[in-house]
Design a protein around this motif. Structure first.
Motif, PDB file in Angstrom:
ATOM      1  N   UNK A 137      23.833  -8.706  -7.978  1.00  0.00           N
ATOM      2  CA  UNK A 137      24.311  -7.420  -8.493  1.00  0.00           C
ATOM      3  C   UNK A 137      24.428  -6.396  -7.373  1.00  0.00           C
ATOM      4  N   UNK A 138      23.425  -6.350  -6.492  1.00  0.00           N
ATOM      5  CA  UNK A 138      23.446  -5.397  -5.382  1.00  0.00           C
ATOM      6  C   UNK A 138      24.600  -5.677  -4.428  1.00  0.00           C
ATOM      7  N   UNK A 139      24.966  -6.954  -4.299  1.00  0.00           N
ATOM      8  CA  UNK A 139      26.065  -7.332  -3.405  1.00  0.00           C
ATOM      9  C   UNK A 139      27.434  -7.167  -4.061  1.00  0.00           C
ATOM     10  N   UNK A 140      27.457  -6.766  -5.329  1.00  0.00           N
ATOM     11  CA  UNK A 140      28.726  -6.573  -6.024  1.00  0.00           C
ATOM     12  C   UNK A 140      29.361  -7.849  -6.530  1.00  0.00           C
ATOM     13  N   UNK A 144      30.856  -4.967 -12.507  1.00  0.00           N
ATOM     14  CA  UNK A 144      30.094  -4.071 -13.379  1.00  0.00           C
ATOM     15  C   UNK A 144      29.439  -4.887 -14.492  1.00  0.00           C
ATOM     16  N   UNK A 145      28.130  -4.852 -14.561  1.00  0.00           N
ATOM     17  CA  UNK A 145      27.415  -5.532 -15.644  1.00  0.00           C
ATOM     18  C   UNK A 145      27.416  -4.589 -16.843  1.00  0.00           C
ATOM     19  N   UNK A 200      15.107  -7.187 -16.992  1.00  0.00           N
ATOM     20  CA  UNK A 200      16.493  -6.709 -16.964  1.00  0.00           C
ATOM     21  C   UNK A 200      16.617  -5.477 -16.075  1.00  0.00           C
ATOM     22  N   UNK A 201      15.739  -4.514 -16.279  1.00  0.00           N
ATOM     23  CA  UNK A 201      15.822  -3.275 -15.509  1.00  0.00           C
ATOM     24  C   UNK A 201      15.508  -3.512 -14.037  1.00  0.00           C
ATOM     25  N   UNK A 202      14.612  -4.451 -13.747  1.00  0.00           N
ATOM     26  CA  UNK A 202      14.340  -4.791 -12.351  1.00  0.00           C
ATOM     27  C   UNK A 202      15.550  -5.472 -11.717  1.00  0.00           C
ATOM     28  N   UNK A 203      16.200  -6.367 -12.462  1.00  0.00           N
ATOM     29  CA  UNK A 203      17.350  -7.093 -11.925  1.00  0.00           C
ATOM     30  C   UNK A 203      18.524  -6.164 -11.652  1.00  0.00           C
ATOM     31  N   UNK A 204      18.720  -5.174 -12.521  1.00  0.00           N
ATOM     32  CA  UNK A 204      19.872  -4.282 -12.402  1.00  0.00           C
ATOM     33  C   UNK A 204      19.537  -2.972 -11.697  1.00  0.00           C
TER      34      UNK A 204
END
Length: 372
Positions: A137-140, A144-145, A200-204
């Motif tokens: 996610x950080x690398x794009x 957009x999730x 979820x919140x940690x991953x995103x």
């Protein structure tokens, strides 16, 4: 240098498991264990050399422990955490973080006032998929999730809820008096939100801003005969299952369902889904899947990217507890921020508290922003 540790709340298994890892870790020294039941405190202390068995939490706070592991009943976590912080101890706390939004703020105030470290022992945040998705996610790579779905059903009708498993003599229940029911009996499912929202919140790297939720009431006569109408009494909770749509600050929507009594074994967890504009990631029981518009890849379960100290390497399969303990001890020794600090912890918890409020009141509820 080693960190002196005291553990409060030994349970029938849970607190004792954490105590065993603390004792085994080369950088921590278990000095005391505390439980209301003298026999349990003496039993666990007897497993190790030089560990004091205590039955008073005040005595534990007066000990020479540098840090306290709080594994007491959930509704008492805030009280016990704040008392430990005020006594100059660092704290590792089991979930839930707190039992109300006011308690969330009170713990934040205590952390900021005392300068001690607080970390939430939220083990599912250490599942390897969390790190993998966070990196993607950080690398794009996912774009957009915009939609996430996570469902957890746990059958708490046995030892975790109480029922006839515990005798009154063995389980002095500090919440409801001396009964055979544990603190989990009758709690709103969303009061156990950390395991669902946390990963979820940690991953995103995001937080939830509002929620619209619904609850499923249990009026089955067989259920009432087995568990009793008293199930609703401790917390005024009519729901056996709660479902909520949570808005993320980043714009996406998270669909979370948590249920406590269901027609299957101990636990059933359908795949967690994170859906993005470029790629989607599905976490299954046996394997994961990475989906794009043109391809579906079946992936082996990602490996744990962390390395455990040799002294606790054989604890790798103990529900991620060894990874949590290693990070907790190291952040104190290095004077660095805990991976799951108080601000992160209350972002998980507040979502659940507001979700239950939404289900009870039949309206959308804004979730406070506790960010530093």
């Amino acid at each position: 240098m080693t960190l002196k540790i005291g553990v409060a709340g030994l349970g029938t298994y849970f607190g004792g498991m954490w105590a065993s890892v603390f004792n085994q870790y080369a950088k921590s020294d278990l000095v005391a264990v505390c439980d209301l039941r003298p026999g349990r405190a003496e039993e666990v202390a007897g497993w190790y050399d030089g560990v004091k068995p205590l039955t008073s939490y005040d005595d534990l706070l007066a000990s020479d422990a540098d840090a306290i592991g709080v594994f007491t009943p959930g509704p008492l976590h805030a009280e016990h955490v704040i008392a430990a912080l005020e006594a100059g101890k660092h704290v590792l706390s089991a979930v839930p973080t707190a039992w109300s939004l006011d308690e969330c703020q009170s713990i934040i105030d205590a952390v900021e006032r005392t300068g001690r470290k607080y970390m939430l022992a939220e083990t599912p945040c250490y599942d390897p998929w969390v790190t993998k998705v966070r990196q993607m996610h950080a690398a794009g790579e996912m774009g957009e999730v915009f939609y996430v779905e996570r469902t957890t059903f746990q059958d708490l009708s046995g030892p975790l809820m109480g029922n006839d498993y515990f005798s009154q003599a063995d389980t002095p229940d500090v919440i409801y008096g001396k009964t055979k029911y544990t603190w989990r009996y009758g709690i709103p499912p969303f009061y156990y939100m950390e395991h669902s929202a946390g990963p979820i919140l940690m991953a995103l790297d995001d937080r939830m801003t509002e929620v619209t939720a619904y609850g499923s009431e249990e009026d089955d006569s067989e259920f009432v005969a087995k568990y009793g109408a008293r199930y609703r009494e401790p917390h005024g909770n009519p729901f056996m299952c709660e479902t909520g749509l949570f808005r993320l600050a980043g714009g996406g929507v998270v669909n979370i369902t948590i249920g406590f009594v269901a027609a299957f074994g101990k636990e059933f967890e359908p795949p967690t889904r994170l859906v993005g504009t470029k790629a989607s990631y599905l976490i299954g029981a046996d394997n994961d899947k990475l989906l794009t518009k043109s391809d579906t890849q079946v992936l082996d379960k990602p490996a744990q990217h962390r390395t455990l100290d040799a002294s606790i390497a054989d604890c790798a399969d103990m529900e991620n507890s060894a990874y949590v303990i290693q990070d907790f001890v190291q952040c104190i020794l290095d004077d660095t921020p805990p991976p799951i600090d108080i601000y992160t912890a209350v972002s998980f918890t507040a979502a659940g508290l507001c979700g239950h409020q939404s289900a009870m009141e039949g309206r959308t509820v804004k979730i406070p922003n506790f960010s530093k």
